[in-house]
Design an enzyme around this catalytic site. Structure first.
Site, short mmCIF file in Angstrom:
data_model
loop_
_atom_site.label_atom_id
_atom_site.label_comp_id
_atom_site.label_asym_id
_atom_site.label_seq_id
_atom_site.Cartn_x
_atom_site.Cartn_y
_atom_site.Cartn_z
CG ASP A 15 -102.17 91.41 62.41
OD1 ASP A 15 -102.72 91.13 61.32
OD2 ASP A 15 -101.77 90.54 63.21
CE LYS A 56 -105.60 89.45 55.84
NZ LYS A 56 -104.71 89.37 57.02
CD GLU A 61 -100.95 89.23 57.15
OE1 GLU A 61 -100.74 88.00 57.12
OE2 GLU A 61 -102.07 89.73 56.97
CG ASP A 104 -98.98 83.79 59.90
OD1 ASP A 104 -99.66 83.18 60.75
OD2 ASP A 104 -99.25 84.95 59.53
P1 ADP Z 1 -105.32 84.24 62.47
O1 ADP Z 1 -103.97 84.55 61.89
O2 ADP Z 1 -106.12 83.30 61.63
O3 ADP Z 1 -106.06 85.47 62.86
P2 ADP Z 1 -104.19 83.52 65.05
O4 ADP Z 1 -102.79 83.77 64.69
O5 ADP Z 1 -104.86 84.41 66.03
O6 ADP Z 1 -105.11 83.36 63.78
O7 ADP Z 1 -104.24 82.01 65.58
C1 ADP Z 1 -105.40 81.43 66.10
C2 ADP Z 1 -105.16 79.97 66.35
O8 ADP Z 1 -104.12 79.81 67.33
C3 ADP Z 1 -106.38 79.25 66.89
O9 ADP Z 1 -106.51 78.00 66.22
C4 ADP Z 1 -106.03 79.01 68.35
O10 ADP Z 1 -106.65 77.83 68.86
C5 ADP Z 1 -104.52 78.82 68.27
N1 ADP Z 1 -103.86 79.05 69.53
C6 ADP Z 1 -103.89 80.17 70.33
N2 ADP Z 1 -103.14 79.99 71.43
C7 ADP Z 1 -102.62 78.73 71.36
C8 ADP Z 1 -101.77 77.94 72.21
N3 ADP Z 1 -101.32 78.43 73.37
N4 ADP Z 1 -101.45 76.69 71.81
C9 ADP Z 1 -101.91 76.20 70.64
N5 ADP Z 1 -102.71 76.89 69.80
C10 ADP Z 1 -103.07 78.14 70.15
MG MG Z 2 -102.53 86.07 61.56
#
Ligand code: ADP
Ligand code: MG
Length: 641
Positions: A16, A83, A188, A213
């Site tokens: 990913d 990206k 994805e 997502d």
């Molecule tokens: P991306 O797809 O952009 O790489 P992610 O799927 O890793 O991002 O998501 C990151 C986001 O998820 C951040 O804004 C982070 O603060 C939020 N996040 C991670 N864990 C939690 C949680 N337990 N509760 C709420 N938000 C969360």
């Molecule tokens: Mg993501």
């Protein structure tokens, strides 16, 4: 062909390659799993820090955590979110440039490139987004090779469903630069659905799935149609019907909404240094604190923020989940509008069958609630929303290398599902080999007086004791009003839907309190493991049954001893002396059994134990009558009506 010196092509891994974070996973005989580094971390920040050598060539200084941690001291040489410009022309990427902390310049064929400033007055270097992504992929590849102990040369890499051909090709090229053959590019949302095994099950017609997502900086929703096939070829049977989203809406916006509240309140504090409180550095600190509070509020009903306010001492602020929800409601509403658009564009004739949640922000309870209401189904949250895409890519990798037979996609439940009961025994709720979908309910109660919370431990396996079963998860039913032991009525329902996802819900009837847990029971289980669990259960069947019986007898005898002891102390003088001494003997006999069984379950003969309990129960009949008569005198019943 059988030459042992030719290297066997290893597993095809799944990657990913995310905007913010990247993950790598593999699905082999041990089942699908994400590969962690030596410190146990599974996410690699998609960040590459460069320096430039004397000849003006860009050199990778660090990748991932290290690059992210040190970003502040050289933001212009730290490339994140690449990206966003992958495979795009400078013109198409223009909207994203204000969000990127480094310089983007025009390269050959009008493509977007990153300019890395020269060190100490030297010339700058230019790197392509493909090269930046390759640095991340090389890091992932190395991590997998260390963990698996063999070379990794082939991968399935995921991209957003809306990526065009140029963006997909750029992703392939990045793989090649990293020494990986990208055997397939997978969407994805398709990967997330595959992680749940959706579309891999034989039989049945077509299914529509929505994948929601919500990540750190982007939101997208896709509607997929999957046509089931007996001999499933993975993503071959997925079609993207529609996508919608917002490439500048994500967790960062939730953080900013909360940080704005802090900022306003701090600006109004007496003595505050207004200029310092409005500086980008202070704002960044507020956003970090807001993110921490946001994450805590996913678990707790309230959380508190604490920040050093310039010139005004420590600013402390409690935030309730309800207040946070009010703040972010408009942002969530925007994502729901996208969902409606995607569903409309997909021209569905029926509601979607399943909704899969992906991205860290789908842990926010309000997001889950709203998405559920919007689609009219409970969204799938059982698989870690950070890992679902990588796991699904690994499943596709295993299908392509012919190794998917090891994973379990059955129309029956291969291992019993149950719940922990007092004394560490397991009550089976859904027996093995039940057909899916399957539903079963059972009533439970409390063991101690005044208990206000009940722990529910969900287990899988054929053995009788918790320690010999596979733990699927734990949740708590809290906020019960205190009641005597045995009075609360807790209905526990197990529901395995047609896709094999298990929803366990607990409902206390008197107080109306509810709690639930969702898991995929077969996730990470392989055929071999199921066979071993089955063999073990035959091997231990006799011992296990005896032990379960002794444990249940112990638990119930303790309740009996408590009841009889209390009533006897109160009503001894109302009893015939012969009856009373018979009770004394019965209590002593059963107590010694309980003590012996508590020390070692093998030390007691369950038949003798059972007989001792029966004999006390018989001896207590007279005591029960006396005690009921006494309580009627003390507390006359109210007239009927
Ligand atoms: P991306 O797809 O952009 O790489 P992610 O799927 O890793 O991002 O998501 C990151 C986001 O998820 C951040 O804004 C982070 O603060 C939020 N996040 C991670 N864990 C939690 C949680 N337990 N509760 C709420 N938000 C969360
Ligand atoms: Mg993501």
């Amino acid at each position: 062909m059988n030459d042992p010196t030719t290297t066997r092509p290893g597993a095809i891994v799944g990657i990913d390659l995310g905007t913010t974070n990247s993950l790598i996973a593999v699905a082999d005989e041990r089942g699908p799993r994400v590969i962690a580094d030596e410190g146990g971390r599974v996410m690699v920040p998609s960040v590459v820090r460069y320096s430039v050598d004397a000849g003006g060539r860009a050199v990778v200084e660090s990748v991932g955590d290290e690059a992210k941690r040190r970003a502040a001291d050289a933001p212009e040489r730290t490339v994140s979110s690449v990206k966003r410009i992958m495979g795009r022309s400078i013109k198409d990427a223009a909207g994203d440039l204000p969000f990127l902390p480094y310089r983007v310049v025009e390269g050959a064929n009008r493509t977007a490139r990153v300019e890395v400033p020269g060190v100490s007055g030297g010339p700058p270097a230019v790197v392509s987004p493909q090269e930046v992504s390759a640095a991340i992929l090389r890091e992932m590849k190395a991590r997998a090779e260390r963990a698996l102990g063999r070379p990794v040369t082939r991968a399935v890499v995921t991209v957003p469903a809306y990526f065009d051909d140029a963006q997909r090709q750029a992703t392939r090229d990045a793989g090649r630069l990293a020494g990986l053959e990208v055997v397939r590019i997978v969407n994805e949302p398709t990967a997330a659905a595959l992680a749940y095994g959706l579309g891999l099950r034989a039989g049945g017609g077509a299914t529509t799935i929505a994948v929601y997502d919500l990540g750190g900086g982007t939101f997208d929703v896709s509607v997929l149609r999957v046509t089931h096939a007996a001999d499933a070829g993975g993503t071959d049977f997925f079609r993207v019907l529609a996508t919608a989203g917002d490439t500048h809406l994500g967790g960062d916006d939730l953080d900013r909404a909360l940080a704005a509240v802090f900022e306003r309140e701090i600006a109004a504090l007496p003595g505050v240094d207004a200029a310092a409180a409005a500086s980008p550095a202070f704002r960044a600190a507020l956003a970090r604190e807001a993110e921490r509070v946001k994450i805590e509020l996913s678990e707790s009903e309230s959380a508190s923020a604490r920040v050093e306010a310039p010139g005004a001492g420590v600013y402390r602020r409690a935030v309730t989940r309800a207040e946070f929800e009010t703040l972010i409601e408009p942002l969530i509403a925007r994502t729901l509008a996208c969902c409606e658009r995607a569903v409309r564009d997909a021209s569905l004739t029926a509601p979607v069958d399943a909704v899969v949640m992906v991205g860290g922000c789908t842990r926010v309870p309000l997001v889950r609630r709203r998405v559920g209401e919007s689609f009219g189904v409970t969204p799938y949250t059982a698989i870690d929303p950070d890992r679902a895409v990588a796991l699904g890519a690994a499943v596709q990798g295993a299908i392509l290398s012919g190794g998917v037979k090891g994973t379990l996609l059955l129309d029956v439940i291969p291992l019993s599902l149950g719940i922990e009961t007092a004394g560490g025994a397991v009550a089976k709720i859904i027996p093995r080999n039940a057909m899916v979908p399957a539903r079963a309910r059972e009533m439970f109660s409390t063991q101690a007086d005044g208990q206000t919370a009940i722990k529910l431990h969900v287990l899988q396996g054929e053995r009788e004791m918790v320690e010999d079963c596979r733990s699927l998860g734990v949740f708590h039913l809290r906020g019960l009003p205190p009641m005597p032991a045995g009075i609360p009525q807790v209905e526990v329902e197990f529901l395995v839907d047609a896709n094999g996802v298990l929803n366990v819900s607990a409902h206390e009837r008197r107080s109306g309190k509810r709690a639930s847990l969702q898991v995929v029971p077969n996730h990470g289980l392989s055929r071999d493991e199921v066979d071993r669990i089955e063999r073990d259960s035959y091997l231990h069947a006799r011992d296990d049954m005896t032990r379960h019986r002794v444990v249940d007898l112990t638990v119930n005898s303790r309740l009996d001893l408590k009841w009889v002891g209390e009533r006897l102390a109160k009503h001894r003088d109302r009893l015939d002396p012969a009856d009373a001494s018979c009770l004394d003997r019965g209590i002593a006999g059963l107590r010694s059994m309980v003590d012996a069984a508590s020390a070692d379950w093998r030390a007691v003969d369950p038949d003798a134990f059972h007989a001792a309990k029966e004999s006390l129960d018989r001896a207590a009949v007279r005591l029960m009558e006396v005690s009921i008569a006494a309580s009627l005198r003390e507390d006359p019943p109210s007239p009927a009506g």
